[in-house]
Design a protein around this motif. Structure first.
Motif, PDB file in Angstrom:
ATOM      1  N   THR A   1       0.842  -1.187   0.000  1.00 42.27           N
ATOM      2  CA  THR A   1       0.000   0.000   0.000  1.00 42.27           C
ATOM      3  C   THR A   1       0.881   1.241   0.000  1.00 42.27           C
ATOM      4  OG1 THR A   1      -1.743  -1.136   1.228  1.00 42.27           O
ATOM      5  CG2 THR A   1      -1.801   1.274   1.234  1.00 42.27           C
ATOM      6  N   LEU A   2       0.599   2.167  -0.898  1.00 39.91           N
ATOM      7  CA  LEU A   2       1.406   3.379  -1.002  1.00 39.91           C
ATOM      8  C   LEU A   2       1.134   4.290   0.199  1.00 39.91           C
ATOM      9  CD1 LEU A   2       3.324   5.076  -2.832  1.00 39.91           C
ATOM     10  CD2 LEU A   2       1.255   6.135  -3.779  1.00 39.91           C
TER      11      LEU A   2
ATOM     12  N   VAL B   1      -5.984   4.119 -11.148  1.00 42.27           N
ATOM     13  CA  VAL B   1      -5.616   3.304 -12.300  1.00 42.27           C
ATOM     14  C   VAL B   1      -6.571   3.493 -13.482  1.00 42.27           C
ATOM     15  CG1 VAL B   1      -6.959   1.279 -11.587  1.00 42.27           C
ATOM     16  CG2 VAL B   1      -4.865   0.967 -12.943  1.00 42.27           C
ATOM     17  N   ASP B   2      -7.802   3.956 -13.215  1.00 39.59           N
ATOM     18  CA  ASP B   2      -8.767   4.128 -14.300  1.00 39.59           C
ATOM     19  C   ASP B   2      -8.890   5.570 -14.774  1.00 39.59           C
ATOM     20  OD1 ASP B   2      -9.881   5.088 -11.995  1.00 39.59           O
ATOM     21  OD2 ASP B   2     -11.825   4.081 -12.239  1.00 39.59           O
ATOM     22  N   MET B   3      -7.997   6.463 -14.341  1.00 45.09           N
ATOM     23  CA  MET B   3      -8.067   7.859 -14.772  1.00 45.09           C
ATOM     24  C   MET B   3      -7.740   7.975 -16.260  1.00 45.09           C
ATOM     25  SD  MET B   3      -6.007  11.235 -13.369  1.00 45.09           S
ATOM     26  CE  MET B   3      -7.019  11.431 -11.895  1.00 45.09           C
ATOM     27  N   ALA B   4      -8.486   8.834 -16.975  1.00 42.53           N
ATOM     28  CA  ALA B   4      -8.281   9.021 -18.415  1.00 42.53           C
ATOM     29  C   ALA B   4      -6.959   9.729 -18.684  1.00 42.53           C
ATOM     30  CB  ALA B   4      -9.434   9.823 -19.006  1.00 42.53           C
TER      31      ALA B   4
ATOM     32  N   TRP C   1       4.900  17.685 -12.565  1.00 41.47           N
ATOM     33  CA  TRP C   1       5.462  16.391 -12.168  1.00 41.47           C
ATOM     34  C   TRP C   1       6.459  15.879 -13.205  1.00 41.47           C
ATOM     35  CZ3 TRP C   1       0.088  13.863 -10.927  1.00 41.47           C
ATOM     36  CH2 TRP C   1      -0.337  14.289  -9.657  1.00 41.47           C
ATOM     37  N   VAL C   2       7.392  15.079 -12.741  1.00 46.47           N
ATOM     38  CA  VAL C   2       8.266  14.303 -13.623  1.00 46.47           C
ATOM     39  C   VAL C   2       7.754  12.867 -13.693  1.00 46.47           C
ATOM     40  CG1 VAL C   2      10.608  13.404 -13.965  1.00 46.47           C
ATOM     41  CG2 VAL C   2      10.263  15.753 -13.169  1.00 46.47           C
ATOM     42  N   SER C   3       7.234  12.374 -12.576  1.00 48.28           N
ATOM     43  CA  SER C   3       6.604  11.062 -12.531  1.00 48.28           C
ATOM     44  C   SER C   3       5.537  11.080 -11.442  1.00 48.28           C
ATOM     45  CB  SER C   3       7.632   9.959 -12.249  1.00 48.28           C
ATOM     46  OG  SER C   3       8.152  10.097 -10.935  1.00 48.28           O
ATOM     47  N   ALA C   4       4.653  10.086 -11.487  1.00 51.72           N
ATOM     48  CA  ALA C   4       3.585  10.000 -10.485  1.00 51.72           C
ATOM     49  C   ALA C   4       3.187   8.542 -10.318  1.00 51.72           C
ATOM     50  CB  ALA C   4       2.383  10.844 -10.903  1.00 51.72           C
ATOM     51  N   PRO C   5       2.856   8.123  -9.079  1.00 55.57           N
ATOM     52  CA  PRO C   5       2.465   6.732  -8.835  1.00 55.57           C
ATOM     53  C   PRO C   5       1.030   6.459  -9.282  1.00 55.57           C
ATOM     54  CG  PRO C   5       2.348   7.982  -6.799  1.00 55.57           C
ATOM     55  CD  PRO C   5       2.916   8.917  -7.836  1.00 55.57           C
ATOM     56  N   VAL C   6       0.770   5.210  -9.634  1.00 59.45           N
ATOM     57  CA  VAL C   6      -0.571   4.771 -10.018  1.00 59.45           C
ATOM     58  C   VAL C   6      -1.038   3.734  -9.001  1.00 59.45           C
ATOM     59  CG1 VAL C   6      -1.970   3.661 -11.806  1.00 59.45           C
ATOM     60  CG2 VAL C   6      -0.092   5.186 -12.452  1.00 59.45           C
ATOM     61  N   VAL C   7      -2.254   3.890  -8.492  1.00 58.18           N
ATOM     62  CA  VAL C   7      -2.774   2.996  -7.455  1.00 58.18           C
ATOM     63  C   VAL C   7      -4.150   2.470  -7.843  1.00 58.18           C
ATOM     64  CG1 VAL C   7      -1.493   4.143  -5.601  1.00 58.18           C
ATOM     65  CG2 VAL C   7      -3.799   4.938  -6.186  1.00 58.18           C
ATOM     66  N   ASP C   8      -4.547   1.339  -7.198  1.00 55.46           N
ATOM     67  CA  ASP C   8      -5.905   0.825  -7.394  1.00 55.46           C
ATOM     68  C   ASP C   8      -6.836   1.423  -6.355  1.00 55.46           C
ATOM     69  OD1 ASP C   8      -5.394  -0.499  -5.020  1.00 55.46           O
ATOM     70  OD2 ASP C   8      -5.184  -2.486  -5.938  1.00 55.46           O
ATOM     71  N   GLU C   9      -8.066   0.920  -6.292  1.00 61.87           N
ATOM     72  CA  GLU C   9      -9.051   1.492  -5.383  1.00 61.87           C
ATOM     73  C   GLU C   9      -8.687   1.305  -3.910  1.00 61.87           C
ATOM     74  OE1 GLU C   9     -10.351  -2.661  -6.589  1.00 61.87           O
ATOM     75  OE2 GLU C   9      -9.566  -0.854  -7.575  1.00 61.87           O
ATOM     76  N   ASN C  10      -7.783   0.348  -3.619  1.00 64.68           N
ATOM     77  CA  ASN C  10      -7.336   0.121  -2.245  1.00 64.68           C
ATOM     78  C   ASN C  10      -5.999   0.784  -1.948  1.00 64.68           C
ATOM     79  OD1 ASN C  10      -9.585  -1.591  -1.571  1.00 64.68           O
ATOM     80  ND2 ASN C  10      -8.610  -3.218  -2.782  1.00 64.68           N
ATOM     81  N   ASN C  11      -5.559   1.660  -2.846  1.00 66.26           N
ATOM     82  CA  ASN C  11      -4.311   2.405  -2.716  1.00 66.26           C
ATOM     83  C   ASN C  11      -3.071   1.515  -2.794  1.00 66.26           C
ATOM     84  OD1 ASN C  11      -3.501   5.164  -2.570  1.00 66.26           O
ATOM     85  ND2 ASN C  11      -2.627   4.780  -0.556  1.00 66.26           N
ATOM     86  N   HIS C  12      -3.214   0.354  -3.414  1.00 65.11           N
ATOM     87  CA  HIS C  12      -2.046  -0.491  -3.660  1.00 65.11           C
ATOM     88  C   HIS C  12      -1.267   0.069  -4.848  1.00 65.11           C
ATOM     89  CE1 HIS C  12      -4.439  -3.985  -1.692  1.00 65.11           C
ATOM     90  NE2 HIS C  12      -3.700  -3.362  -0.796  1.00 65.11           N
TER      91      HIS C  12
END
Length: 453
Positions: A184-185, A216-219, A232-243
């Motif tokens: 979890t992030l 994860v489902d953002m357009a 930003w230079v980079s950004a994390p991607v998470v699921d609905e549980n913030n994994h």
């Protein structure tokens, strides 16, 4: 100046390669390609007709073919990939990031890309399958699974020793992601903070909270807007549980911005933004004929309005001469508004809260421009044709059509967006049809009432 110089150099390189190909100097062509960067080779392939393209592809370094494929436009990439054997395709994609491999394989039929996946080792196959499981235009479809995670209960010195032991960082790494035992992030630590922190300080004391992770489902268009606003230079991607699932880097966002710009430009002409400039004649003709067919229908709709006033046009040649001016002015004014609104929708400036204000503003702009140009065009017609009544009719039609153009220029793209129709594709045509019909209807209607005997 730098862009012009680079274009000149690319043109010279293309001429040199084409000359060598025509003379059968394949060894020389291979040497030229070996001295070029993958993105330059991709540009060269896109600028070559199909036959020369196939020869050039065979002469490229197999170790660079994966990077070249990633740089190609979708239509050109698909044409090359469709001719490659599964084992060859699996070999050229080895070592590429998961999002790049997904881009290369996504257009293949299920049976073909399953054959390619079967040629990969279990680890690569698993990460590629994860990337292919998400839609292409979402965060999941464009994210890379190549990133570094750390725990918050270790010291900066431990992290630095781990990075030295690792020896190499993923491209565009500007931060390390802090996760718990469940992946979890919980935060991130910039490299700048890491190298300036005392060795014995724990990560939890210097990390920043993970409050701006990307779902994860953002357009992809929303992602591009976020990167632009946050720098930003980079950004994390998470699921609905913030994994933590992956990350998106600035190079992917630049591709989105470029594709959006190409899409808007090509859609205005009813064409696919990935269409190959050197595609076969039949394929190009087929793809363009659909839009031409739609345009015929709209043209017939405008022509039917003129047909309603056939008697007026037969009796007064002057009306026929002037009848195109009003629709033309309305089309130009309306398309200016359409372009403004489409841009506002694309960058997220327009929503339900400000649509009414924008509509009011563009209606007033249409009235002001309509009044000004009604006076100018009306005066010109009076002087030119010597008819005060005809000048007044022209002025009234001009005022009405420019007002309608302003209102329609707002309502049409917003309405198309709500109907999930691309405004860039259909907005201009719908607006022009509207202003043509209204302009002709008002002008010919007033002429029929006040002039025709």
């Amino acid at each position: 100046m730098a862009d012009v110089l680079e274009q000149d150099q690319t043109h010279q390189r293309l001429q040199e390669v084409n000359t060598a190909l025509e003379n059968g100097m394949f060894v020389h062509v291979r040497r030229l390609l070996q001295d070029m960067e993958p993105e330059d080779i991709a540009h060269l392939l896109e600028a070559s007709p199909p036959k020369e393209r196939q020869v050039l592809w065979q002469l490229t370094d197999p170790e660079e073919q994966g990077e070249i494929l990633d740089e190609l436009s979708e239509d050109v990439k698909d044409g090359i990939v469709s001719q490659m054997e599964p084992e060859k395709l699996a070999a050229v994609t080895e070592g590429m990031e998961s999002d790049d491999v997904a881009y290369v394989l996504r257009s293949l039929p299920d049976e073909r890309y399953q054959e390619v996946l079967a040629q990969m080792d279990a680890t690569d196959r698993h990460r590629i399958e994860k990337a292919l499981a998400y839609p292409e235009d979402t965060a999941g479809g464009m994210m890379s699974t190549d990133f570094i995670t750390i725990r918050d209960d270790v010291t900066a010195d431990v992290v630095l020793r781990y990075l030295r032991m690792r020896g190499e960082l993923p491209e565009a790494t500007d931060a390390l992601y802090v996760v718990d035992e469940n992946e979890t992030l919980i935060g991130h630590l910039s490299l700048a903070s890491l190298i300036t922190t005392q060795p014995d300080v724990e990560i939890k004391d210097v990390m920043e909270d993970a409050d701006e992770a990307i779902p994860v489902d953002m357009a992809d268009s929303e992602i591009a807007n976020l990167f632009e606003r946050r720098n930003w230079v980079s950004a994390p991607v998470v699921d609905e549980n913030n994994h933590l699932l992956g990350r998106i880097t600035i190079d992917d966002v630049v591709d989105i911005i470029r594709e959006e710009a190409e899409h808007s430009m090509m859609s205005m002409a009813g064409m696919d933004d990935d269409e190959d400039t050197f595609a076969p004649v039949i394929k190009s003709a087929k793809s363009r004929s659909i839009w031409l067919g739609v345009n015929v229908l709209t043209a017939l709709a405008a022509a039917s309005v003129s047909n309603m006033f056939e008697n007026t046009l037969q009796q007064m040649a002057t009306v026929a001469v002037l009848m195109t001016i009003v629709p033309s002015m309305g089309g130009v004014a309306g398309n200016q508004t359409v372009a403004l609104v489409i841009r506002g929708l694309a960058v997220g400036h327009i929503g339900d809260t400000n649509t009414r204000w924008l509509l009011s503003k563009e209606a007033r702009v249409g009235l002001i421009n309509g009044f000004v140009w009604a006076l100018i065009i009306g005066a010109v017609v009076v002087i030119w044709k010597g008819s005060l009544m005809l000048g007044a009719i022209m002025a009234g039609a001009m005022l009405a059509n420019l007002f309608v153009a302003g209102v329609a220029g707002v309502l049409i793209p917003i309405g198309l967006k709500k109907l999930k129709i691309d405004p860039a594709l259909a907005g201009g045509m719908a607006l022009t049809t509207c202003t043509d019909i209204v302009g002709l209807m008002v002008f010919l209607g007033l002429a029929t009432i006040f002039i025709t005997p």
